[in-house]
Design a protein around this motif. Structure first.
Motif, PDB file in Angstrom:
ATOM      1  N   GLY A  93      80.642  36.596  36.692  1.00 35.27           N
ATOM      2  CA  GLY A  93      81.162  36.654  38.062  1.00 35.27           C
ATOM      3  C   GLY A  93      80.185  37.154  39.100  1.00 35.27           C
ATOM      4  O   GLY A  93      80.490  37.132  40.292  1.00 35.27           O
ATOM      5  N   LYS A  94      79.011  37.590  38.687  1.00 34.91           N
ATOM      6  CA  LYS A  94      78.086  38.138  39.679  1.00 34.91           C
ATOM      7  C   LYS A  94      76.909  37.170  39.820  1.00 34.91           C
ATOM      8  O   LYS A  94      77.084  36.082  40.346  1.00 34.91           O
ATOM      9  CB  LYS A  94      77.737  39.564  39.297  1.00 34.91           C
ATOM     10  N   ALA A  95      75.726  37.500  39.310  1.00 33.35           N
ATOM     11  CA  ALA A  95      74.568  36.630  39.591  1.00 33.35           C
ATOM     12  C   ALA A  95      74.714  35.216  39.024  1.00 33.35           C
ATOM     13  O   ALA A  95      74.140  34.278  39.553  1.00 33.35           O
ATOM     14  CB  ALA A  95      73.292  37.283  39.058  1.00 33.35           C
ATOM     15  N   VAL A 134      76.100  48.949  26.431  1.00 32.14           N
ATOM     16  CA  VAL A 134      75.516  48.818  27.772  1.00 32.14           C
ATOM     17  C   VAL A 134      76.269  47.751  28.563  1.00 32.14           C
ATOM     18  O   VAL A 134      76.416  46.614  28.099  1.00 32.14           O
ATOM     19  CB  VAL A 134      74.018  48.438  27.681  1.00 32.14           C
ATOM     20  N   ASP A 135      76.728  48.138  29.748  1.00 33.00           N
ATOM     21  CA  ASP A 135      77.387  47.185  30.642  1.00 33.00           C
ATOM     22  C   ASP A 135      76.315  46.570  31.544  1.00 33.00           C
ATOM     23  O   ASP A 135      75.737  47.246  32.398  1.00 33.00           O
ATOM     24  CB  ASP A 135      78.445  47.928  31.475  1.00 33.00           C
ATOM     25  N   GLU A 136      76.083  45.280  31.356  1.00 28.84           N
ATOM     26  CA  GLU A 136      75.016  44.571  32.087  1.00 28.84           C
ATOM     27  C   GLU A 136      75.571  43.729  33.243  1.00 28.84           C
ATOM     28  O   GLU A 136      74.942  42.744  33.646  1.00 28.84           O
ATOM     29  CB  GLU A 136      74.271  43.661  31.105  1.00 28.84           C
ATOM     30  N   THR A 165      87.839  36.873  29.382  1.00 31.34           N
ATOM     31  CA  THR A 165      88.238  36.264  30.656  1.00 31.34           C
ATOM     32  C   THR A 165      87.586  36.924  31.870  1.00 31.34           C
ATOM     33  O   THR A 165      87.432  36.289  32.911  1.00 31.34           O
ATOM     34  CB  THR A 165      89.769  36.336  30.821  1.00 31.34           C
ATOM     35  N   SER A 166      87.225  38.194  31.755  1.00 29.48           N
ATOM     36  CA  SER A 166      86.554  38.869  32.876  1.00 29.48           C
ATOM     37  C   SER A 166      85.762  40.044  32.325  1.00 29.48           C
ATOM     38  O   SER A 166      85.995  40.491  31.196  1.00 29.48           O
ATOM     39  CB  SER A 166      87.579  39.391  33.898  1.00 29.48           C
ATOM     40  N   GLY A 167      84.857  40.548  33.146  1.00 25.37           N
ATOM     41  CA  GLY A 167      84.093  41.733  32.746  1.00 25.37           C
ATOM     42  C   GLY A 167      85.019  42.931  32.581  1.00 25.37           C
ATOM     43  O   GLY A 167      84.805  43.776  31.714  1.00 25.37           O
TER      44      GLY A 167
HETATM   45  C1  LIG Z   1      79.627  47.601  36.441  1.00 22.87           C
HETATM   46  C2  LIG Z   1      80.738  46.619  36.352  1.00 22.87           C
HETATM   47  N1  LIG Z   1      81.254  46.330  35.152  1.00 22.87           N
HETATM   48  C3  LIG Z   1      82.251  45.443  35.023  1.00 22.87           C
HETATM   49  C4  LIG Z   1      82.802  44.818  36.122  1.00 22.87           C
HETATM   50  C5  LIG Z   1      83.927  43.862  35.939  1.00 22.87           C
HETATM   51  O1  LIG Z   1      83.471  42.553  35.899  1.00 22.87           O
HETATM   52  P1  LIG Z   1      84.401  41.352  36.371  1.00 22.87           P
HETATM   53  O2  LIG Z   1      84.274  41.300  37.865  1.00 22.87           O
HETATM   54  O3  LIG Z   1      83.867  40.144  35.688  1.00 22.87           O
HETATM   55  O4  LIG Z   1      85.797  41.688  35.955  1.00 22.87           O
HETATM   56  C6  LIG Z   1      82.295  45.082  37.393  1.00 22.87           C
HETATM   57  C7  LIG Z   1      82.874  44.397  38.586  1.00 22.87           C
HETATM   58  O5  LIG Z   1      82.963  44.894  39.637  1.00 22.87           O
HETATM   59  C8  LIG Z   1      81.233  46.005  37.517  1.00 22.87           C
HETATM   60  O6  LIG Z   1      80.717  46.308  38.716  1.00 22.87           O
END
Ligand SMILES: Cc1ncc(COP(=O)(O)O)c(C=O)c1O
Length: 372
Positions: free
Chosen positions: A223-225, A189-191, A87-89
């Motif tokens: 949620g970003k690019a 790796v967190d992309e 659902t989210s990062g």
């Molecule tokens: C490096 C990093 N990882 C993960 C997240 C979380 O992603 P999301 O905004 O989709 O919850 C963020 C959001 O600020 C982030 O900057």
């Protein structure tokens, strides 16, 4: 002291420290959001109008065939065996880490990794080695001393962001992967800030460096690019099967609405083929950095996230306020988002920023710094 007194005094303390936070309706030219490719202001590509509610966990009635399509499109994009939507990062990182890393396992984590990685590690209750930011020697020291313990049945992991969210610099991924291989560690790796912007067809830094087969998992957010709700984890089939059965952040939450899946299917081909925007982004970030340097402003990092570290919280807020008064939506980033004493302006360059606006902003940043 009542509970309310406790909260009031904590809030007063934040005010006193210049760290009080509140919502502000966006105003001015956007140099704050993570809309790096400039998609947020474009209409959604046409797509079917599927249900607007997830209504249940994906393991109950929250599943919809659109998610199978999205996951197979994403797997193909990354050349990964499998992808699992989340659902989210935040949930993806925290869920992945707390499911895969167990008490007794050892995890090397960059000191600047995002809060959701830190929180995932807390939940995992694993042993943590926090290495200095992007410091390969320090990382190797940790790996060496962990290897010397020779504990069997305990796994080693390394976790890093590929593009650091508040510092705008990239991790040396190839070198980190070499260390992971040498010391038998799994690499995650967190992309979040790279997805859409780097590599063949925008799939991120792991793919750009040809490391897909050498990472245990990569984590991506829409949620970003990408300007899409939701996030996902790319890895092996076994990993996604394990997560589907064990990851609390997937099992105990309502699925994303199918309509969102339709947006993903419509949005992905756009980002994959949008080489122009990736090029504009790179050129505009380089141009803005050059304009700052020409005015004697030192910026951190190397990419389209441009931090100007001021140090003191109140001065950073004052500088941001001046820029906002001139029509630029630039915010001050303060602890705990960044380490104490490193409050900064975080300027986010987008592919569609006009060069003339970038020059005006560089002038205004230089001016603001000389007045705070
Ligand atoms: C490096 C990093 N990882 C993960 C997240 C979380 O992603 P999301 O905004 O989709 O919850 C963020 C959001 O600020 C982030 O900057």
């Amino acid at each position: 002291m009542t509970l309310f007194d406790r909260w009031t005094s904590a809030l007063d303390q934040l005010r006193g420290q210049g760290r009080y936070r509140q919502f502000a309706v966006p105003d001015g030219i956007d140099f704050t959001s993570n809309d790096y490719l400039g998609y947020a202001s474009l209409p959604n590509p046409p797509c079917p109008d599927l249900s607007r509610s997830g209504t249940a966990s994906r393991l109950l009635r929250g599943h919809h065939p659109v998610w199978d399509e999205v996951e197979s499109a994403l797997s193909a994009w990354h050349g990964a065996e499998a992808v699992l939507m989340m659902t989210s990062g935040y949930a993806a990182n925290e869920g992945l880490i707390s499911t895969v890393m167990e008490p007794g396992d050892w995890v090397a984590t960059d000191e600047l990794n995002h809060a959701c990685i830190v929180d995932g590690l807390r939940l995992a209750k694993c042993r943590r080695f926090v290495f200095r930011h992007n410091d390969l020697n320090h990382l190797e020291e940790g790996l060496k001393s962990e290897a010397a313990r020779c504990e069997t049945g305990r796994e080693r992991f390394i976790i890093t962001e590929s593009l650091f969210s508040m510092d705008g610099d990239r991790a040396p991924l190839r070198e980190i992967a070499d260390l992971a291989d040498r010391y038998g560690a799994h690499l995650v790796v967190d992309e979040a800030h790279s997805t859409g912007c780097y590599g063949p067809y925008g799939s991120g830094c792991v793919d750009e460096a040809g490391l897909r087969s050498r990472v245990l998992a990569s984590v991506h957010t829409g949620g970003k690019a990408l300007s899409l709700p939701g996030a996902y984890i790319a890895g092996s089939k076994l990993l996604t099967e394990y997560l589907t059965n064990r990851c609390r952040h997937l099992i105990f939450t309502t699925a994303l609405p199918p309509a969102v899946g339709a947006w993903w299917l419509a949005g992905l081909p756009r980002v994959q083929s949008d080489h122009n925007r990736r090029l504009w982004l790179e050129n505009k970030a380089a141009r803005f950095r050059a304009e700052l340097a020409a005015r004697g402003v030192r910026a951190g990092g190397t990419e389209y996230i441009v931090p100007v570290v001021i140090g003191d919280d109140a001065r950073a807020v004052a500088a941001a306020t001046r820029l906002q008064e001139e029509g630029f939506d630039v915010r001050a980033i303060r602890p705990p988002s960044v380490p104490p004493g490193t409050a900064r302006l975080r300027i986010s360059i987008h592919a569609d920023h006009e060069p003339a606006v970038l020059i005006r902003l560089a002038e205004s940043v230089a001016d603001a710094l000389s007045h705070v």
